[in-house]
Structures are given as C-alpha cells and as structure tokens.
Scaffold this motif. Structure first.
Motif, mmCIF file in Angstrom:
data_model
loop_
_atom_site.group_PDB
_atom_site.id
_atom_site.type_symbol
_atom_site.label_atom_id
_atom_site.label_comp_id
_atom_site.label_asym_id
_atom_site.label_seq_id
_atom_site.Cartn_x
_atom_site.Cartn_y
_atom_site.Cartn_z
ATOM 1 N N GLY A 20 0.827 -1.150 0.189
ATOM 2 C CA GLY A 20 0.007 -0.048 -0.257
ATOM 3 C C GLY A 20 0.763 1.105 -0.112
ATOM 4 O O GLY A 20 2.137 1.080 -0.111
ATOM 5 N N GLU A 21 0.231 2.459 0.220
ATOM 6 C CA GLU A 21 0.973 3.562 0.319
ATOM 7 C C GLU A 21 1.660 3.785 1.333
ATOM 8 O O GLU A 21 1.088 3.460 2.689
ATOM 9 C CB GLU A 21 0.124 4.859 0.053
ATOM 10 C CG GLU A 21 0.730 6.071 -0.106
ATOM 11 C CD GLU A 21 0.011 7.280 -0.206
ATOM 12 O OE1 GLU A 21 -1.394 7.454 -0.231
ATOM 13 O OE2 GLU A 21 0.611 8.394 -0.635
ATOM 14 N N ILE A 22 3.010 4.059 1.391
ATOM 15 C CA ILE A 22 3.821 4.415 2.452
ATOM 16 C C ILE A 22 3.261 5.815 3.199
ATOM 17 O O ILE A 22 3.342 6.885 2.489
ATOM 18 C CB ILE A 22 5.292 4.107 2.359
ATOM 19 C CG1 ILE A 22 5.837 3.013 1.887
ATOM 20 C CG2 ILE A 22 6.057 4.666 3.526
ATOM 21 C CD1 ILE A 22 7.078 3.110 1.145
ATOM 22 N N VAL A 35 -1.295 15.915 0.223
ATOM 23 C CA VAL A 35 -0.417 15.190 0.861
ATOM 24 C C VAL A 35 -0.014 15.026 2.355
ATOM 25 O O VAL A 35 0.219 13.957 2.710
ATOM 26 C CB VAL A 35 0.795 15.199 0.033
ATOM 27 C CG1 VAL A 35 0.839 14.527 -1.205
ATOM 28 C CG2 VAL A 35 1.679 16.357 0.115
ATOM 29 N N PHE A 36 -0.391 16.320 2.944
ATOM 30 C CA PHE A 36 -0.043 16.070 4.499
ATOM 31 C C PHE A 36 -1.582 16.277 5.023
ATOM 32 O O PHE A 36 -2.294 17.122 4.912
ATOM 33 C CB PHE A 36 0.421 17.552 4.658
ATOM 34 C CG PHE A 36 1.742 17.702 4.629
ATOM 35 C CD1 PHE A 36 2.728 16.993 5.317
ATOM 36 C CD2 PHE A 36 2.302 18.257 3.303
ATOM 37 C CE1 PHE A 36 4.073 17.068 5.196
ATOM 38 C CE2 PHE A 36 3.658 18.433 3.160
ATOM 39 C CZ PHE A 36 4.461 17.703 3.631
ATOM 40 N N THR A 81 3.265 9.621 1.164
ATOM 41 C CA THR A 81 4.267 9.603 0.467
ATOM 42 C C THR A 81 4.089 9.506 -1.265
ATOM 43 O O THR A 81 5.008 9.935 -1.971
ATOM 44 C CB THR A 81 5.470 8.622 0.793
ATOM 45 O OG1 THR A 81 4.892 7.428 0.629
ATOM 46 C CG2 THR A 81 5.698 8.979 2.213
ATOM 47 N N ARG A 82 3.200 8.854 -1.542
ATOM 48 C CA ARG A 82 2.938 8.226 -2.765
ATOM 49 C C ARG A 82 4.039 7.109 -3.334
ATOM 50 O O ARG A 82 3.792 6.793 -4.583
ATOM 51 C CB ARG A 82 3.021 9.521 -3.909
ATOM 52 C CG ARG A 82 2.372 10.623 -3.529
ATOM 53 C CD ARG A 82 0.711 10.514 -3.348
ATOM 54 N NE ARG A 82 -0.071 10.337 -4.594
ATOM 55 C CZ ARG A 82 -1.113 9.703 -4.506
ATOM 56 N NH1 ARG A 82 -1.624 9.045 -3.677
ATOM 57 N NH2 ARG A 82 -1.676 9.336 -5.841
ATOM 58 N N ASP A 83 4.690 6.566 -2.273
ATOM 59 C CA ASP A 83 5.584 5.495 -2.749
ATOM 60 C C ASP A 83 4.777 4.323 -2.233
ATOM 61 O O ASP A 83 3.874 4.235 -1.253
ATOM 62 C CB ASP A 83 6.792 5.465 -1.782
ATOM 63 C CG ASP A 83 7.957 6.482 -2.338
ATOM 64 O OD1 ASP A 83 7.914 6.649 -3.605
ATOM 65 O OD2 ASP A 83 8.517 7.046 -1.560
ATOM 66 N N LEU A 84 5.016 3.135 -2.844
ATOM 67 C CA LEU A 84 4.286 1.969 -2.335
ATOM 68 C C LEU A 84 5.467 1.074 -1.709
ATOM 69 O O LEU A 84 6.574 1.160 -2.054
ATOM 70 C CB LEU A 84 3.941 1.094 -3.728
ATOM 71 C CG LEU A 84 2.842 1.683 -4.570
ATOM 72 C CD1 LEU A 84 2.551 1.034 -5.833
ATOM 73 C CD2 LEU A 84 1.372 1.648 -3.664
ATOM 74 N N ASP A 144 3.088 8.962 -11.287
ATOM 75 C CA ASP A 144 4.088 8.944 -12.488
ATOM 76 C C ASP A 144 5.155 9.660 -12.159
ATOM 77 O O ASP A 144 5.921 10.247 -12.923
ATOM 78 C CB ASP A 144 3.433 9.389 -13.699
ATOM 79 C CG ASP A 144 2.914 11.031 -13.406
ATOM 80 O OD1 ASP A 144 2.971 11.534 -12.155
ATOM 81 O OD2 ASP A 144 2.652 11.673 -14.526
ATOM 82 N N LEU A 145 5.779 9.515 -10.727
ATOM 83 C CA LEU A 145 6.885 10.186 -10.383
ATOM 84 C C LEU A 145 8.102 9.559 -10.991
ATOM 85 O O LEU A 145 8.211 7.993 -10.656
ATOM 86 C CB LEU A 145 7.181 10.244 -8.827
ATOM 87 C CG LEU A 145 8.345 11.178 -8.343
ATOM 88 C CD1 LEU A 145 8.037 12.581 -8.233
ATOM 89 C CD2 LEU A 145 9.010 10.486 -7.110
ATOM 90 N N LEU A 146 9.089 10.007 -11.717
ATOM 91 C CA LEU A 146 10.146 9.367 -11.976
ATOM 92 C C LEU A 146 11.487 9.637 -11.204
ATOM 93 O O LEU A 146 11.549 10.878 -10.827
ATOM 94 C CB LEU A 146 10.679 9.654 -13.608
ATOM 95 C CG LEU A 146 9.409 9.670 -14.448
ATOM 96 C CD1 LEU A 146 10.091 10.217 -15.844
ATOM 97 C CD2 LEU A 146 8.721 8.371 -14.615
ATOM 98 N N ILE A 147 12.018 8.692 -10.630
ATOM 99 C CA ILE A 147 13.521 8.936 -9.855
ATOM 100 C C ILE A 147 14.663 8.692 -10.800
ATOM 101 O O ILE A 147 14.955 7.528 -11.148
ATOM 102 C CB ILE A 147 13.373 8.189 -8.421
ATOM 103 C CG1 ILE A 147 12.047 8.541 -7.772
ATOM 104 C CG2 ILE A 147 14.730 8.673 -7.680
ATOM 105 C CD1 ILE A 147 11.869 7.876 -6.433
ATOM 106 N N LEU A 148 15.223 9.799 -11.182
ATOM 107 C CA LEU A 148 16.297 9.606 -12.142
ATOM 108 C C LEU A 148 17.653 10.314 -11.388
ATOM 109 O O LEU A 148 17.652 11.434 -10.955
ATOM 110 C CB LEU A 148 15.985 10.430 -13.467
ATOM 111 C CG LEU A 148 14.800 10.002 -14.190
ATOM 112 C CD1 LEU A 148 14.541 10.932 -15.134
ATOM 113 C CD2 LEU A 148 14.990 8.771 -14.743
ATOM 114 N N ASN A 149 18.598 9.496 -11.140
ATOM 115 C CA ASN A 149 19.708 9.748 -10.360
ATOM 116 C C ASN A 149 19.605 10.540 -9.106
ATOM 117 O O ASN A 149 20.039 11.341 -8.736
ATOM 118 C CB ASN A 149 20.736 10.532 -11.256
ATOM 119 C CG ASN A 149 21.276 10.011 -12.502
ATOM 120 O OD1 ASN A 149 21.316 8.669 -12.700
ATOM 121 N ND2 ASN A 149 21.515 10.451 -13.520
#
Lengths: 564, 91
Positions: free
Chosen positions: A399-401, A422-423, A430-433, A449-454
């Motif tokens: 689920g969502e963290i 979000v708060f 966090t929108r992280d799973l 659709d957050l992309l984590i690049l470098n």
C-alpha cells in the motif's frame, strides 16, 4: 517521548542557538573541509560564524523581517555555506537553488528560478557577480535584491536572531521543471528533532567524519552532509558534484585521506563507482562504517556488487546501509541498523502484482523480486502502510507508505492545495508503495507517475509538458517514462513520440529538438528517444495516453514493428 | 592517415561502444546533445574508457569545456603527443 515533552524540549531550541553553543564550547573545532576551485578551505565554528556574519548583516541592512525568504544561488563552495547560515542567523528563511549546469541555456534556467523567486516572494538573492549580471536580463516580477560577495557589509559580529523553534528555518526545494518545484517548509523544531533522532540511530560520535560530493540544494546533501555535521559536531569533507561526476574516485581519495566513517549517496552513485574504478586501483576504505544508499530505490544487486568489488579495499557487507528519506520528513524516516547488513527479501513477483502481497518464496520456478529493507523508523517517527481509503494495512500487504512524527514538514510554501493533498490528518502520504515486515520498511514502487532519475524526482507529465511544442511531433502525442538499467544502478529516461514525418533527416532533427528541449527545460538527457507513426501510443478510456500500457507495448515486439 | 584521423577513428569507436550508437553517425561536429544518453555520468564513463583504450590521462579541468567530438579528439591528440614524441626518441 510524548508530543508535549517533545515540544517542551524543543520550544526555544533553534539552529542558530545550537551553532552558537558549539561556537562557545569548541570554536576551533573543524566543521567542514571544502574543496573548491583547486583550494581546500578548512572551516571551524569560529570561521563559520565570522564569515556568515556579513550575510546576516546584509539581511539586516535590507530591513528583512523574521521569516522573509532569501534565495542562495552559488556554486558549491564555502561561500554557499556562509550565505545559507548567514540568512539563518538573521532570522530569515533561506533556500538553496541549483546553480546552472555548464550545458544549460541561461534563458531556461532563469525562467524556472524566476518563477520560484516570485512565488516565495524572495527579498534577497545571495549570488555571484556572473549570475547577478545575468539576472538583469531575466528580471523577476517581484523585486529581489541580488547581493554578491563584493556587496557585503564588513563585520564579523553575528546578530541575535528573533526566532522560535516553531518558525520555519529554511525551504527545501524539490527538483522539477518550471512551476512544479515545491518549497518544503522545515521548522527549527522538526530539523533539530531529525538531527537528534538520526544521530542516535547512527550512533554518531566524535570519531566520525563524513565525506560528501552531494549537492546542497538536495535534501540528502543539505541535511545529512551539512546540517547534521554542524549541529552534531561531526566534521565533513565536501567536494563539488561536478568534480565527483567527472572523477568519481575523488570520493575514495577523500575517504582515505580523512579516514572517513560515513558516506551518503543515491543508488546510481554506487553503480557509477563500480563502473568507474579500474581493476588495478586501490584505496583503503576500511574506515567507513556506513555507506548509506538513499533517495532512490535501493537495489540489493548494486550493494552486492559494491561489496564484492570493494571488499578487498576494506568495504564490508555490514557497512552498506539503506535509508528511506524525503524532504517532507526533513530527511530520514527509516534507517537500517548500523553494523548489520540490511535484510533482502525474495518475494513472489506475481503475488505482488496480482494480490498486493509481499510473499517470501524459495520456489526457484516462480518469478521473484528481491527487495532491500530500508530499516526501522527513527525515534518518534511512525511509518504505516495505508490502502486507497486510508485504512491501515497489515504486515506484508502492499500500500501507500505514510509517515507521521515530529519531524514532518509544515507543508509546501504558498502552495496550500498541494500541501493539503499529501499532508492529511498528521500523516504525510508519500505516494511511494511498500510494505512492512517486523517493523522494517520495504519500498516496492510508486503510486503516481513520479520518475526518480539519479536520485532526483521528476513528474512524467511535467517532462511531457516541457516537450509539448516540439516541432514535427503530433500535438499531445508524446510520453515519458523510466526504465531500470542494471548497469547504471538507476532508472533512465525514455521518451516516445508520434510524428507524421518519414524522412530520415527530418526524424533526426525531431529527435535533436526533443533532446535539446528536454535538456534546456529540465536538465535531463533521455537515454532513448523513439519515434512512431500516429496512433501508435495507447490512449486510456479517459482519452489520455496511458503511460503503463504504452510502456508495456514499448517492451514488446510491437516496438520494432512500429519504429520509424 | 594523419594522427588526428587515426585518433578520431579510435575515439568514435569507443563512443559507439560506450553509448550504443552507430559509429557512422558520428562526426567531428557531433555534440553530446546529438547522442541519446550522453549525460554527465555517461561522459565520465566515456572519458575513463578512452583513457584506458588510448593509454592516456585527460586533464580534469578541460573535460567540461568540450563542445563536440572534434574537441575531444584534439584533447586526446594533445595527451598522446608526448607519448609519440617519446616513442620516436626510443625508436
């Protein structure tokens, strides 16, 4: 600690007061050694106070009130530290923004930064002569006074700031393109709680020494490698991220020289070091008790390779660590246990997708996924997994963290709607799973659709917006997503677009236009750009292009058939 | 074949291998922006690979000032020059 006793403890505690206490007790103790422009600058607490004083005086001279925003835009050197702390000593609220990269178009660079300065109504800009000159050509709507080193008043006396623990200490800006940067408001109390709790978890002591190449406009660089050191009395050695990128082994030179014990960096940086160290190179890295993998998905295979390649140089598996951190919780929410290698779980990948369950498996025939533990929450922080309705989920359910605790940020500066989304009710969504297992957090993906690049966050829809006017592209028919590259230890950016062109030269030009626009607007370089005929990208029922379905099609034989 | 032409060929072959692009698409005027995936991290890996293949060391301060492959070839030639000089003396 109860919330009441927490507030009592931190009621009058501020960043300035903590630094002044250290200045009083150990004025000549080393705070930072900064390698900048071929010179090494050693900064004691006394020197930090003396060199920050002119910046604090500049704030007073400009009649800044407590809480007024100050932007710090400088290359990563000692002056950046002096300007940041000078603003804090003056009771102002500084924010460090990224300076232009060597290949960035000044017009695009200033367009993004002007928007931030206008939104936060920055009163002062501490910058360099070169950037001050450029600003004249790209003025902000809101009047901002640019101040360079040459403009500073001459003083070494610090003012007594009129701030309380609940005031905002600084803004941490997220990455993103024009209009999407968010200024996370960090209070003195939240920051000091984070620093104390994180120092306890890591067992920081006076023998520790931190080495960092991380940029200070990023939360990992600013909190773990600038504020944690100054507030806990642990010295830090810094180099510029540009220097590190080109010569990553500089980090190992510094570790060996300083006998450093702590290093933070994102997963891609571990892989960059693996890729860039020659077989016959050698350093003594045995002094490092924790290399901490953070700010993008921690990959077990990367840490295994790192331990294997650098084991002969003294890197132990037990010295490789993980941390789950974000600016919205100041920094660390969880951290693996020092002295012990973080746990890796092998789970059934099909059950993860179909049932939303992280089921451990020993079945060698099943499709499996290896997930690295990010450890347990730091003191007073609670991490829960919630479903879409906000219900708490049991162990091993995906689920969502969500994170709660005294180090939560106050929201996004002057962006109440974004903050409220979000708060919510004391929790940061966090929108992280991910999932929890025996109190340890495992991160498995993203809700949106957050992309984590470098190690930096970018929204796919924002990148697509940046490319919307690219000539030769069918309007609105462009999509971006990320793909994990094991050889880089990070995700890379893929761009797909539709065009009616078929001429080889025209197609080349379109690709170049996409590349140029992406670099100018976002600073990113796509790893691949692919062009397809109209109607190749898949639309969802809502009429929008479906990122997930199109990415699946891209990873199927249909890609080769469709490519033009 | 001049030494610059030879160096150009060797540099392009390393670029193509490192970045997965077609060697025939590269020219002296090609810039990093013209090639997919040529970002600062790829640039660092490329420099390391070129140093290994050509047995040279590039001066660090010039590595961010390169505009195109032609500049990279010139820099490689400069680094190779003392070696060629020494080789002639020995021969």
């Amino acid at each position: 600690m109860s919330l009441l006793s927490f507030w009592k403890k931190y009621e009058q505690d501020t960043v300035s007061q903590r630094i002044l206490e250290r200045l009083d007790q150990t004025p000549d103790r080393l705070y930072a050694r900064v390698h900048f422009a071929d010179t090494t600058h050693s900064i004691s607490y006394r020197r930090l106070a003396e060199c920050a004083a002119p910046y604090a005086a500049a704030c007073a001279k400009a009649n800044l009130s407590a809480g007024d925003r100050v932007v710090v835009l400088k290359e990563q050197g000692p002056d950046l530290l002096y300007a940041f702390f000078g603003a804090i000593f003056a009771g102002a609220v500084p924010t460090i923004l990224a300076p232009p990269s060597p290949r960035q178009d000044p017009a695009h660079f200033w367009r993004g930064h002007r928007e931030v300065m206008d939104r936060i109504r920055a009163q002062l800009l501490f910058t360099t002569s070169k950037l001050k000159t450029e600003l004249i050509s790209f003025p902000t709507d809101h009047a901002v006074t640019a101040i360079t080193e040459e403009d500073l008043p001459s003083t070494t006396r610090l003012p007594i700031p009129d701030t309380s623990s609940q005031d905002v200490a600084f803004l941490q800006h997220s990455s993103g393109t024009t209009g999407t940067k968010k200024g996370v408001m960090i209070s003195h109390a939240a920051l000091l709680h984070q620093v104390d709790a994180y120092a306890r978890r890591l067992g920081l002591n006076e023998r520790d020494h931190i080495v960092s190449w991380l940029p200070l406009y990023h939360d990992m660089g600013l909190i773990a490698c600038c504020l944690l050191p100054v507030l806990s009395g642990v010295p830090v050695t810094m180099i510029s991220p540009f220097d590190w990128t080109m010569r990553p082994t500089l980090l190992f030179d510094l570790i060996e020289r300083a006998k450093a014990s702590l290093v933070w960096q994102p997963n891609f940086a571990f892989q960059h070091l693996i890729n860039c160290v020659r077989p016959d190179d050698n350093w003594d890295l045995s002094s490092v008790r924790a290399f901490i993998d953070c700010s993008e998905r921690c990959r077990p295979e990367t840490l295994d390779q790192f331990a294997s390649k650098f084991g002969p140089m003294g890197v132990r598996k037990s010295s490789l660590h993980t941390c789950y951190a974000m600016a919205e919780t100041v920094f660390a929410a969880t951290q693996s246990e020092p002295g012990k290698a973080p746990r890796t779980e092998t789970i059934d990948a099909q059950a993860l997708v179909d049932e939303g369950v992280a089921r451990p498996t020993l079945d060698t025939h099943a499709t499996t996924s290896s997930v690295l533990s990010c450890g347990k929450p730091i003191d007073d922080v609670t991490v829960l997994i919630m479903d879409e309705e906000g219900n708490r989920l049991p162990d091993r359910r995906i689920g969502e963290i969500c994170v709660s605790g005294p180090c939560l940020a106050r929201g996004y500066d002057r962006q109440p709607e974004k903050s409220a989304s979000v708060f919510r009710e004391g929790w940061y969504h966090t929108r992280d799973l991910g999932y929890l297992s025996n109190g340890e957090l495992f991160v498995t993906g993203r809700v949106d659709d957050l992309l984590i690049l470098n190690g930096r966050n970018h929204y796919a829809h924002d990148l697509e917006f940046a490319l919307r006017d690219t000539s030769g592209i069918v309007p609105g028919r462009i999509i971006s997503f990320s793909e994990y590259r094991e050889d880089l230890g990070s995700d890379v950016l893929i761009v797909l677009a539709e065009t009616r062109e078929t001429d080889t030269a025209a197609l080349k030009t379109i690709k170049k236009n996409i590349r140029d626009k992406m670099l100018d607007e976002t600073g990113l370089v796509p790893a691949s750009i692919h062009l397809f005929p109209p109607l190749w990208l898949i639309k969802s029922t809502s009429g929008k292009i479906s990122r997930e379905a199109t990415a699946q099609k891209y990873n199927s034989p249909a890609r080769e058939e469709g490519l033009i | 074949m001049t030494s610059t032409e030879e160096t150009f060929g060797r540099v392009c072959s390393v670029i193509a291998a490192e970045l997965g692009c077609a060697e025939c698409d590269l020219s002296a005027a090609t810039t990093a922006e013209d090639v997919d995936g040529w970002d600062s991290l790829a640039h660092a890996r490329l420099i390391l690979s070129l140093e290994d293949h050509l047995n040279i060391r590039f001066p660090g301060e010039k590595l961010f000032e390169l505009d195109c492959i032609g500049d990279l070839v010139s820099l490689a030639d400069e680094a190779l020059a003392p070696k060629k000089e020494n080789t002639r003396v020995v021969a």
